[in-house]
Enzyme design. Sequence first.
Site, short mmCIF file in Angstrom:
data_model
loop_
_atom_site.label_atom_id
_atom_site.label_comp_id
_atom_site.label_asym_id
_atom_site.label_seq_id
_atom_site.Cartn_x
_atom_site.Cartn_y
_atom_site.Cartn_z
N HIS A 60 -7.38 -0.90 23.12
CA HIS A 60 -7.52 -2.35 23.13
C HIS A 60 -8.98 -2.70 22.83
O HIS A 60 -9.75 -1.82 22.46
CB HIS A 60 -7.07 -2.87 24.51
CG HIS A 60 -6.90 -4.35 24.61
ND1 HIS A 60 -6.32 -5.11 23.61
CD2 HIS A 60 -7.22 -5.23 25.61
CE1 HIS A 60 -6.32 -6.38 23.99
NE2 HIS A 60 -6.85 -6.49 25.19
N ASP B 169 -6.63 -12.88 31.70
CA ASP B 169 -5.19 -13.21 31.81
C ASP B 169 -4.42 -12.12 32.56
O ASP B 169 -3.22 -12.27 32.80
CB ASP B 169 -4.57 -13.48 30.43
CG ASP B 169 -4.71 -12.32 29.45
OD1 ASP B 169 -5.78 -11.68 29.42
OD2 ASP B 169 -3.74 -12.05 28.70
N HIS B 170 -5.13 -11.05 32.97
CA HIS B 170 -4.47 -9.99 33.72
C HIS B 170 -4.99 -9.88 35.16
O HIS B 170 -4.39 -9.17 35.97
CB HIS B 170 -4.63 -8.65 33.00
CG HIS B 170 -3.92 -8.64 31.67
ND1 HIS B 170 -2.76 -7.95 31.43
CD2 HIS B 170 -4.20 -9.30 30.51
CE1 HIS B 170 -2.37 -8.16 30.19
NE2 HIS B 170 -3.22 -8.98 29.60
N HIS C 93 -9.34 -8.07 31.40
CA HIS C 93 -9.29 -9.40 30.78
C HIS C 93 -8.68 -10.41 31.76
O HIS C 93 -7.77 -10.09 32.52
CB HIS C 93 -8.48 -9.36 29.49
CG HIS C 93 -9.29 -8.91 28.30
ND1 HIS C 93 -8.74 -8.33 27.18
CD2 HIS C 93 -10.64 -8.98 28.07
CE1 HIS C 93 -9.70 -8.05 26.32
NE2 HIS C 93 -10.86 -8.42 26.82
N ASP D 221 -2.38 -4.16 27.24
CA ASP D 221 -2.53 -4.61 25.85
C ASP D 221 -3.04 -3.45 25.00
O ASP D 221 -3.98 -2.76 25.39
CB ASP D 221 -3.54 -5.76 25.79
CG ASP D 221 -3.06 -6.99 26.56
OD1 ASP D 221 -2.00 -6.91 27.20
OD2 ASP D 221 -3.76 -8.02 26.52
#
EC number: 3.1.26.11
Length: 309
Positions: free
Chosen positions: A145, A67-68, A65, A216
């Site tokens: 996740h 944001d990572h 993802h 996550d």
Amino acid sequence: MEIQFLGTGAGQPSKSRNVSSLAVKLLDEINEVWLFDCGEGTQNQILETSIRPRKVSKIFITHLHGDHIFGLPGFLSSRAFQANEEQTDLEIYGPVGIKSFVLTSLRVSGSRLPYKIHFHEFDEGSLGRIMETDKFTVYAEGLDHTIFCVGYRVMQKDLEGTLDADKLKAAGVPFGPLFGQVKNGQDVTLEDGTKIIAADYISAPRPGKIITILGDTRKTNASVRLAVNADVLVHESTYGKGDEKIARKHGHSTNMQAAEVAREAGAKRLLLNHISARFLSKDVSQLRKDAATVFEKVHVVKDLEEVEI
Ligand SMILES: [Zn+2]
């Protein structure tokens, strides 16, 4: 050994929290820094710390993802600009796709790096022990996740006992080859007949540290397995008490679930990160208080905060 949090927010940056990244500083142990995830702006956060990008030798990615991982191209390019410093290779560990993401962004932007990147990609079928050196072993296991996502268990190997040189000298052992023999665990006899038992002069081996860093995830048994007896468990807390249903829907955990994982695993400390921007500072202290009813040694981390392990 320290963990420094570079970004502790969930999903998107806010004024007080950048997106996911943390640094495990192993400078005393192996003179290296390892990054876990690299959200956008990670290189800017690093500027606020004493971390030198060249010391970053390994990057571990939990999932793909944005944001990572969106901070990777920028960080990797800037790492090349450390003029007159030696260029050292870098290892990147992560789910299948990370190599293509990095190479595509570098190629399309015409970025050429003066150092090599070695990629170690894995999928559900190739997890387990993903890295081992003489001092550390790293395990990865799949979490739960909305896309393939892993957690990491970093295990330092036990540290050998150290020789108490002063005590040995006081016992009449002359500095020289005999010292070396005792250091190697060999019993020796001095000229006057005194027997020196090596074990009396060497401290017991110290157990290595265990750090568990999860991506996550919903609450899952894999998290507990990864965190068994960990000195520190870093766990996401995207949601708060009572939000279990919505957390499940979006593939995340609440503070309470993170605390349950820490308790079930027998971890020594729990650090909560991946905090939603919805939480204001008074909500954040509530997050901690609520979690502490399940697992007492819990703390909600802030950006740039450094925690000694
Ligand atoms: Zn995330």
